[in-house]
Design a protein around this motif. Structure first.
Motif, mmCIF file in Angstrom:
data_model
loop_
_atom_site.group_PDB
_atom_site.id
_atom_site.type_symbol
_atom_site.label_atom_id
_atom_site.label_comp_id
_atom_site.label_asym_id
_atom_site.label_seq_id
_atom_site.Cartn_x
_atom_site.Cartn_y
_atom_site.Cartn_z
ATOM 1 N N PRO A 18 0.830 -1.215 0.000
ATOM 2 C CA PRO A 18 0.000 0.000 0.000
ATOM 3 C C PRO A 18 0.862 1.262 0.000
ATOM 4 O O PRO A 18 1.862 1.329 0.717
ATOM 5 N N ALA A 19 0.460 2.230 -0.794
ATOM 6 C CA ALA A 19 1.215 3.483 -0.902
ATOM 7 C C ALA A 19 0.405 4.691 -0.477
ATOM 8 O O ALA A 19 0.953 5.620 0.136
ATOM 9 N N ALA A 20 -0.880 4.709 -0.821
ATOM 10 C CA ALA A 20 -1.679 5.908 -0.584
ATOM 11 C C ALA A 20 -3.127 5.527 -0.307
ATOM 12 O O ALA A 20 -3.633 4.517 -0.814
ATOM 13 N N ASP A 50 -17.580 8.343 1.624
ATOM 14 C CA ASP A 50 -17.554 7.964 3.034
ATOM 15 C C ASP A 50 -16.659 6.761 3.308
ATOM 16 O O ASP A 50 -16.829 6.063 4.307
ATOM 17 N N SER A 51 -15.695 6.490 2.421
ATOM 18 C CA SER A 51 -14.766 5.385 2.650
ATOM 19 C C SER A 51 -13.398 5.760 2.082
ATOM 20 O O SER A 51 -13.257 6.726 1.328
ATOM 21 N N TRP A 52 -12.401 4.962 2.434
ATOM 22 C CA TRP A 52 -11.043 5.206 1.966
ATOM 23 C C TRP A 52 -10.654 4.176 0.903
ATOM 24 O O TRP A 52 -10.906 2.989 1.068
ATOM 25 N N ARG A 53 -10.070 4.648 -0.191
ATOM 26 C CA ARG A 53 -9.599 3.783 -1.264
ATOM 27 C C ARG A 53 -8.081 3.723 -1.204
ATOM 28 O O ARG A 53 -7.413 4.744 -1.020
ATOM 29 N N THR A 54 -7.525 2.539 -1.361
ATOM 30 C CA THR A 54 -6.078 2.339 -1.249
ATOM 31 C C THR A 54 -5.457 2.095 -2.616
ATOM 32 O O THR A 54 -5.979 1.328 -3.421
ATOM 33 N N ALA A 99 0.443 6.583 3.152
ATOM 34 C CA ALA A 99 -0.135 7.767 3.784
ATOM 35 C C ALA A 99 -1.551 7.971 3.299
ATOM 36 O O ALA A 99 -1.870 7.716 2.135
ATOM 37 N N ALA A 100 -2.388 8.435 4.211
ATOM 38 C CA ALA A 100 -3.736 8.866 3.853
ATOM 39 C C ALA A 100 -3.692 10.372 3.608
ATOM 40 O O ALA A 100 -3.219 11.128 4.461
ATOM 41 N N TYR A 101 -4.173 10.799 2.435
ATOM 42 C CA TYR A 101 -4.113 12.217 2.067
ATOM 43 C C TYR A 101 -5.308 12.961 2.648
ATOM 44 O O TYR A 101 -6.460 12.580 2.420
#
Length: 585
Positions: A28-30, A36-40, A241-243
């Motif tokens: 995982p990089a980003a 309403d969710s996080w995409r990797t 990292a989460a942007y």
């Protein structure tokens, strides 16, 4: 799949990216937020998208050595564009999102940019630079004449990927990679030239205590810390990292992403500490005593670096208070905090250590490709900025200025040879502008900025920054300026946080509105008690003899703060000259 470190002799950042996708493309990089969710995204996808952007840059006529600017908040596209610019042998130029159009024009012209990627059309509408091509990350405004990123990418298919590879394979460690503008606290910002070798030396010398960490990216990527210790360091480690483009969304992102590593500037840690202290004021006496007892138990354990100190008391303190407080601030996975960009007060190191969180301070500057030193000694060396990184040499000049030498030191200021020459000694050491001392164990202790020293009427030299950091530890004090050059004593201007002031007044059931409370005896008595407590730890000449409240917060719009929120002292002192004079009547 290998977990070995990248080789030390890589020639460039694109070569490091190629190494990463050869060895760990599915790491995982980003993370980016979709509704309403996080995409990797993994490192393979980051590399592919960066390569497509690089193809479009070549199609647009970008040549090796050209300067390409990015003016945006911290978001995934910023990182992808930065990698793409480097992959075609060009130079990435970051602009702070808080710049005014006039400031942006000045920096774009100084860097001689011909291509600009901007977040919103509105930011670029006031730019009047002949020959500047503008590409918008978000859909451009109708009639703006700007091109959108999707339309820009259409040309990518005309360029074979082999051309991109040929570009970055021609790079060596001396090739220019970044122009990073200095903060400009004492003058106009200068464009520091960082080579690929500078960047690689920095990220290989600064090692984090865990591999493949998870973090947040929210500080401006135009800043050398977020770009180098953030983006390029993650590439080196294979981390993610989460942007978070809006800093106000950081608390919610922490709860959702659960980072195990968190890096920021001291002001954010000061605010977190102040928020806890403000909440303490609203507690019942019993809960307030419980918090104080738990913090003492945690600090006693941290001060002795484990060593069996604490026992049952520590276990209870963690279960009842400390673990809950730590999770509320940083989530359940957090292991390490890092601070840089400004002086960090030792009290903050002790506070977070009591929560079981090491707060490691790093010290450096744009001209040194971010950190030169790192302090991981915990409370034992709280207040020091650590020991020199691998390959870095430190020396204290006769006047106390810290001098440095090593592969992290920049190549000079872009097209400003005279300013570059002034920054180095005749024997090649970089003048940092910071004053300090080295102890017997090689730890560096900073005592102030050379250009910020206050020389009192009695001839005493005083560094204002450490005193200001202590003044800002009160929950209500958002900004502080210590003054006294050629004066008979020191004085201070304090600016209060309006929201915290309102909560403070409500807890005390004070009548009126925000404008009424600064003059209340209750507030003035509390602030005077805080100033007295700060003075108690200072020498006689360092003590604040008079202070007053500013009528408003200092702002970047009035040129009183840099984009990194550092004080522009001459401007503040000029804007509030009458108020300062009144403290010496």
């Amino acid at each position: 799949m290998t977990t070995q470190q990248p080789p030390a002799d890589l020639p460039s950042i694109p070569a490091l990216l190629a190494w990463r996708i050869t060895h760990t493309p599915d790491w995982p990089a980003a993370q980016v937020r979709d509704t309403d969710s996080w995409r990797t995204l993994d490192w393979g996808e980051v590399a592919r998208r960066s390569e497509t952007l690089a193809q479009a840059l070549i199609a647009a006529g970008v040549q090796p050595g050209d300067r390409v600017a990015i003016w945006s908040r911290t978001r995934l596209e910023w990182s992808l564009l930065d990698f793409a610019v480097l992959c075609v042998g060009a130079v990435s130029v970051g602009l702070y999102p808080s710049l005014s159009p006039a400031q942006a024009i000045q920096q774009l012209q100084r860097a001689d940019c011909r291509l600009l990627f901007v977040e919103h059309s509105a930011w670029a509408l006031a730019l009047d630079i002949q020959g500047l091509r503008v590409i918008c990350l978000d859909p451009p405004a109708a009639g703006s004449g700007h091109q959108g990123l999707d339309a820009f990418l259409v040309q990518a298919g005309d360029i074979p990927t082999q051309q991109v590879r040929q570009r970055w394979q021609a790079l060596d460690r001396d090739a220019l990679a970044n122009l990073v503008f200095t903060s400009g606290t004492t003058g106009e910002p200068k464009a520091a030239m960082l080579s690929h070798g500078n960047l690689l030396a920095s990220i290989s010398a600064y090692t984090l205590p865990m591999p493949r960490y998870r973090s947040l990216a929210f500080l401006p990527m135009a800043h050398v810390g977020e770009r180098v210790i953030g983006q390029y360091q993650r590439l080196w480690c294979g981390a993610q990292a989460a942007y978070v483009p809006d800093i106000n969304d950081v608390p919610q992102a922490i709860l959702e992403v659960e980072p195990d590593f968190f890096g920021s500037v001291p002001r954010l840690y000061e605010k977190l500490h102040a928020a806890v202290m403000a909440q303490r004021e609203a507690m019942s006496p019993g809960r307030r005593r419980l918090l104080a007892w738990a913090l003492r138990a945690g600090f006693r354990h941290a001060r002795h670096e484990g060593n069996g100190i604490g026992g049952l008391k520590l276990l209870l303190a963690r279960r009842l208070v400390l673990d809950k407080l730590r999770q509320r601030l940083f989530g359940s996975r957090i292991r390490v905090l890092v601070s840089g960009g400004a002086p960090l007060d030792a009290g903050l190191v002790e506070f977070f250590s009591a929560l079981g969180l090491p707060l490691c301070e790093g010290w450096g500057m744009s001209e040194s490709t971010a950190f030169l030193t790192s302090n991981e000694a915990g409370t034992r060396k709280a207040g020091a900025v650590g020991r020199a990184l691998s390959g870095v040499e430190l020396r204290i000049d006769e006047d106390g200025e810290v001098l440095v030498r090593g592969p992290l030191v920049f190549k000079g200021y872009f097209r400003q040879p005279e300013r570059t020459a002034e920054t180095f000694t005749t024997d090649g050491w970089l003048r940092t502008g910071d004053l300090g001392r080295l102890d017997d164990e090689g730890y560096l202790w900073l005592t102030g900025r050379k250009k910020e020293l206050i020389i009192t009427a009695g001839g005493k030299n005083i560094a204002p920054s450490p005193i200001e950091a202590r003044l800002k530890q009160h929950p209500l004090v958002e900004q502080a300026l210590v003054h006294g050059d050629r004066r008979k004593h020191l004085s201070a201007l304090l600016a209060l946080d309006p929201q915290r002031l309102e909560a403070w007044a409500q807890n005390r059931r004070l009548p009126g509105k925000v404008d009424d409370w600064p003059g209340s005896p209750t507030l003035m008595t509390e602030l005077q008690a805080h100033v007295d407590s700060v003075n108690a730890d200072l020498s006689q000449v360092e003590r604040i003899k008079a202070w007053t409240l500013l009528p408003r917060l200092l702002s970047q719009e009035k040129d009183e703060l840099t984009p990194t929120q550092k004080l522009k002292r001459p401007v503040v002192e000029r804007n509030f000259a009458a108020l300062l004079d009144s403290l010496y009547d």
